[in-house]
Scaffold this motif. Structure first.
Motif, PDB file in Angstrom:
ATOM      1  N   ILE A  14       0.688 -10.448   8.334  1.00 61.09           N
ATOM      2  CA  ILE A  14      -0.378 -10.164   9.295  1.00 61.09           C
ATOM      3  C   ILE A  14       0.112  -9.165  10.337  1.00 61.09           C
ATOM      4  O   ILE A  14      -0.580  -8.197  10.661  1.00 61.09           O
ATOM      5  CB  ILE A  14      -0.871 -11.465   9.963  1.00 61.09           C
ATOM      6  CG1 ILE A  14      -1.615 -12.322   8.933  1.00 61.09           C
ATOM      7  CG2 ILE A  14      -1.758 -11.164  11.166  1.00 61.09           C
ATOM      8  CD1 ILE A  14      -1.925 -13.726   9.399  1.00 61.09           C
ATOM      9  N   LEU A  15       1.314  -9.384  10.870  1.00 66.28           N
ATOM     10  CA  LEU A  15       1.862  -8.457  11.857  1.00 66.28           C
ATOM     11  C   LEU A  15       2.065  -7.073  11.263  1.00 66.28           C
ATOM     12  O   LEU A  15       1.822  -6.057  11.918  1.00 66.28           O
ATOM     13  CB  LEU A  15       3.180  -8.992  12.422  1.00 66.28           C
ATOM     14  CG  LEU A  15       3.064 -10.219  13.317  1.00 66.28           C
ATOM     15  CD1 LEU A  15       4.454 -10.761  13.633  1.00 66.28           C
ATOM     16  CD2 LEU A  15       2.313  -9.897  14.594  1.00 66.28           C
ATOM     17  N   SER A  16       2.492  -7.013  10.026  1.00 74.13           N
ATOM     18  CA  SER A  16       2.701  -5.743   9.346  1.00 74.13           C
ATOM     19  C   SER A  16       1.388  -4.994   9.182  1.00 74.13           C
ATOM     20  O   SER A  16       1.300  -3.797   9.469  1.00 74.13           O
ATOM     21  CB  SER A  16       3.335  -5.976   7.976  1.00 74.13           C
ATOM     22  OG  SER A  16       3.448  -4.765   7.272  1.00 74.13           O
ATOM     23  N   ASP A  17       0.368  -5.686   8.726  1.00 71.28           N
ATOM     24  CA  ASP A  17      -0.939  -5.054   8.533  1.00 71.28           C
ATOM     25  C   ASP A  17      -1.510  -4.555   9.854  1.00 71.28           C
ATOM     26  O   ASP A  17      -2.028  -3.447   9.930  1.00 71.28           O
ATOM     27  CB  ASP A  17      -1.916  -6.020   7.873  1.00 71.28           C
ATOM     28  CG  ASP A  17      -1.615  -6.238   6.396  1.00 71.28           C
ATOM     29  OD1 ASP A  17      -0.880  -5.413   5.811  1.00 71.28           O
ATOM     30  OD2 ASP A  17      -2.104  -7.232   5.835  1.00 71.28           O
ATOM     31  N   SER A  18      -1.420  -5.379  10.897  1.00 66.28           N
ATOM     32  CA  SER A  18      -1.999  -4.973  12.178  1.00 66.28           C
ATOM     33  C   SER A  18      -1.196  -3.846  12.810  1.00 66.28           C
ATOM     34  O   SER A  18      -1.750  -2.965  13.447  1.00 66.28           O
ATOM     35  CB  SER A  18      -2.124  -6.168  13.121  1.00 66.28           C
ATOM     36  OG  SER A  18      -0.859  -6.647  13.498  1.00 66.28           O
ATOM     37  N   ALA A  19       0.123  -3.823  12.617  1.00 65.26           N
ATOM     38  CA  ALA A  19       0.961  -2.750  13.171  1.00 65.26           C
ATOM     39  C   ALA A  19       0.705  -1.426  12.480  1.00 65.26           C
ATOM     40  O   ALA A  19       0.874  -0.363  13.067  1.00 65.26           O
ATOM     41  CB  ALA A  19       2.436  -3.123  13.047  1.00 65.26           C
ATOM     42  N   ASN A  20       0.274  -1.485  11.227  1.00 67.48           N
ATOM     43  CA  ASN A  20       0.014  -0.265  10.463  1.00 67.48           C
ATOM     44  C   ASN A  20      -1.460   0.131  10.470  1.00 67.48           C
ATOM     45  O   ASN A  20      -1.871   0.977   9.691  1.00 67.48           O
ATOM     46  CB  ASN A  20       0.503  -0.456   9.015  1.00 67.48           C
ATOM     47  CG  ASN A  20       2.003  -0.540   8.964  1.00 67.48           C
ATOM     48  OD1 ASN A  20       2.682   0.322   9.498  1.00 67.48           O
ATOM     49  ND2 ASN A  20       2.525  -1.591   8.352  1.00 67.48           N
ATOM     50  N   GLY A  21      -2.240  -0.507  11.342  1.00 71.14           N
ATOM     51  CA  GLY A  21      -3.640  -0.140  11.486  1.00 71.14           C
ATOM     52  C   GLY A  21      -4.539  -0.643  10.385  1.00 71.14           C
ATOM     53  O   GLY A  21      -5.708  -0.275  10.314  1.00 71.14           O
ATOM     54  N   GLY A  22      -4.028  -1.472   9.512  1.00 76.82           N
ATOM     55  CA  GLY A  22      -4.829  -1.988   8.407  1.00 76.82           C
ATOM     56  C   GLY A  22      -5.590  -3.226   8.802  1.00 76.82           C
ATOM     57  O   GLY A  22      -5.379  -3.794   9.865  1.00 76.82           O
ATOM     58  N   PRO A  23      -6.488  -3.656   7.935  1.00 77.13           N
ATOM     59  CA  PRO A  23      -7.245  -4.874   8.218  1.00 77.13           C
ATOM     60  C   PRO A  23      -6.354  -6.102   8.091  1.00 77.13           C
ATOM     61  O   PRO A  23      -5.390  -6.102   7.333  1.00 77.13           O
ATOM     62  CB  PRO A  23      -8.322  -4.877   7.131  1.00 77.13           C
ATOM     63  CG  PRO A  23      -7.701  -4.119   6.004  1.00 77.13           C
ATOM     64  CD  PRO A  23      -6.813  -3.075   6.646  1.00 77.13           C
ATOM     65  N   LEU A  24      -6.689  -7.105   8.855  1.00 76.83           N
ATOM     66  CA  LEU A  24      -5.972  -8.363   8.724  1.00 76.83           C
ATOM     67  C   LEU A  24      -6.381  -9.031   7.430  1.00 76.83           C
ATOM     68  O   LEU A  24      -7.543  -8.991   7.041  1.00 76.83           O
ATOM     69  CB  LEU A  24      -6.270  -9.278   9.920  1.00 76.83           C
ATOM     70  CG  LEU A  24      -5.775  -8.768  11.265  1.00 76.83           C
ATOM     71  CD1 LEU A  24      -6.197  -9.725  12.373  1.00 76.83           C
ATOM     72  CD2 LEU A  24      -4.283  -8.577  11.275  1.00 76.83           C
ATOM     73  N   PRO A  25      -5.434  -9.656   6.717  1.00 76.19           N
ATOM     74  CA  PRO A  25      -5.778 -10.329   5.464  1.00 76.19           C
ATOM     75  C   PRO A  25      -6.763 -11.465   5.716  1.00 76.19           C
ATOM     76  O   PRO A  25      -6.706 -12.105   6.743  1.00 76.19           O
ATOM     77  CB  PRO A  25      -4.443 -10.863   4.949  1.00 76.19           C
ATOM     78  CG  PRO A  25      -3.413 -10.506   5.936  1.00 76.19           C
ATOM     79  CD  PRO A  25      -4.042  -9.746   7.055  1.00 76.19           C
ATOM     80  N   SER A  26      -7.653 -11.684   4.767  1.00 76.78           N
ATOM     81  CA  SER A  26      -8.612 -12.775   4.925  1.00 76.78           C
ATOM     82  C   SER A  26      -8.676 -13.593   3.648  1.00 76.78           C
ATOM     83  O   SER A  26      -8.521 -13.060   2.552  1.00 76.78           O
ATOM     84  CB  SER A  26      -9.997 -12.220   5.253  1.00 76.78           C
ATOM     85  OG  SER A  26     -10.468 -11.443   4.186  1.00 76.78           O
ATOM     86  N   ALA A  36      -4.344  -6.550  -0.095  1.00 77.09           N
ATOM     87  CA  ALA A  36      -4.165  -5.565   0.977  1.00 77.09           C
ATOM     88  C   ALA A  36      -2.790  -5.756   1.575  1.00 77.09           C
ATOM     89  O   ALA A  36      -2.549  -6.681   2.316  1.00 77.09           O
ATOM     90  CB  ALA A  36      -5.240  -5.759   2.044  1.00 77.09           C
ATOM     91  N   GLN A  37      -1.870  -4.883   1.215  1.00 75.37           N
ATOM     92  CA  GLN A  37      -0.496  -5.016   1.680  1.00 75.37           C
ATOM     93  C   GLN A  37      -0.159  -3.870   2.616  1.00 75.37           C
ATOM     94  O   GLN A  37      -0.403  -2.718   2.289  1.00 75.37           O
ATOM     95  CB  GLN A  37       0.455  -5.005   0.485  1.00 75.37           C
ATOM     96  CG  GLN A  37       0.128  -6.097  -0.496  1.00 75.37           C
ATOM     97  CD  GLN A  37       1.298  -6.994  -0.753  1.00 75.37           C
ATOM     98  OE1 GLN A  37       2.404  -6.706  -0.366  1.00 75.37           O
ATOM     99  NE2 GLN A  37       1.045  -8.088  -1.407  1.00 75.37           N
ATOM    100  N   GLY A  38       0.405  -4.174   3.757  1.00 75.30           N
ATOM    101  CA  GLY A  38       0.818  -3.160   4.710  1.00 75.30           C
ATOM    102  C   GLY A  38       2.236  -2.730   4.429  1.00 75.30           C
ATOM    103  O   GLY A  38       2.771  -2.928   3.349  1.00 75.30           O
ATOM    104  N   GLY A  39       2.863  -2.137   5.429  1.00 75.86           N
ATOM    105  CA  GLY A  39       4.244  -1.702   5.292  1.00 75.86           C
ATOM    106  C   GLY A  39       5.199  -2.848   5.551  1.00 75.86           C
ATOM    107  O   GLY A  39       4.842  -4.022   5.436  1.00 75.86           O
ATOM    108  N   ASP A  40       6.396  -2.500   5.907  1.00 74.09           N
ATOM    109  CA  ASP A  40       7.398  -3.511   6.213  1.00 74.09           C
ATOM    110  C   ASP A  40       7.003  -4.276   7.469  1.00 74.09           C
ATOM    111  O   ASP A  40       6.468  -3.694   8.422  1.00 74.09           O
ATOM    112  CB  ASP A  40       8.761  -2.850   6.436  1.00 74.09           C
ATOM    113  CG  ASP A  40       9.314  -2.231   5.165  1.00 74.09           C
ATOM    114  OD1 ASP A  40       8.969  -2.735   4.077  1.00 74.09           O
ATOM    115  OD2 ASP A  40      10.066  -1.262   5.265  1.00 74.09           O
ATOM    116  N   PRO A  41       7.288  -5.563   7.499  1.00 74.96           N
ATOM    117  CA  PRO A  41       6.957  -6.338   8.696  1.00 74.96           C
ATOM    118  C   PRO A  41       7.827  -5.899   9.868  1.00 74.96           C
ATOM    119  O   PRO A  41       8.970  -5.476   9.681  1.00 74.96           O
ATOM    120  CB  PRO A  41       7.271  -7.778   8.296  1.00 74.96           C
ATOM    121  CG  PRO A  41       8.088  -7.704   7.077  1.00 74.96           C
ATOM    122  CD  PRO A  41       7.854  -6.377   6.448  1.00 74.96           C
TER     123      PRO A  41
END
Length: 118
Positions: free
Chosen positions: A9-21, A27-32
């Motif tokens: 969740i922190l990774s997704d939000s830090a990379n501007g992506g949507p939070l997983p639901s 939906a995978q972001g970058g490194d945490p």
């Protein structure tokens, strides 16, 4: 897995992506984010301090743990002291069961700014 879900969740939000639901892992972001600049509050941390210990060990995050039981708090403090984590994990006693955050967090203390609460 709880700590790893938080990292996602922190990774997704830090990379501007949507939070997983709904448990959607597609939906995978970058490194945490890692390091002690990431700070979490563990409500009811208990005597074993498991989530702060794991979060610090795996990701280097810093934590504030709160607990109502003074014996559990003392045990958790012993774990912090024995592992030399005084600068990464701190504890606060919550004397009232009815107020989870009141007396634990202070609006005027910038060290009380949290990236996540669990």
């Amino acid at each position: 897995d709880y700590i790893h879900y938080l990292a996602d969740i922190l990774s997704d939000s830090a990379n501007g992506g949507p939070l997983p639901s709904g448990g959607d892992q597609s939906a995978q972001g970058g490194d945490p984010p890692t390091g002690d600049r990431i700070r979490g509050l563990d409500i009811g941390t208990g005597s074993n301090l498991i989530y702060p210990l794991l979060g610090n060990s795996v990701y280097g995050w810093s934590f504030l743990g709160s607990e109502i039981d003074t014996a559990s708090l003392a045990s958790a403090q012993t774990l912090i002291d024995r592992n030399g984590l005084e600068d990464r994990i701190s504890l606060r006693h919550q004397p009232c069961r009815d107020t989870i955050l009141q007396t634990v967090l202070s609006e005027s203390d910038s060290s009380d700014e949290m990236d996540f609460i669990m």
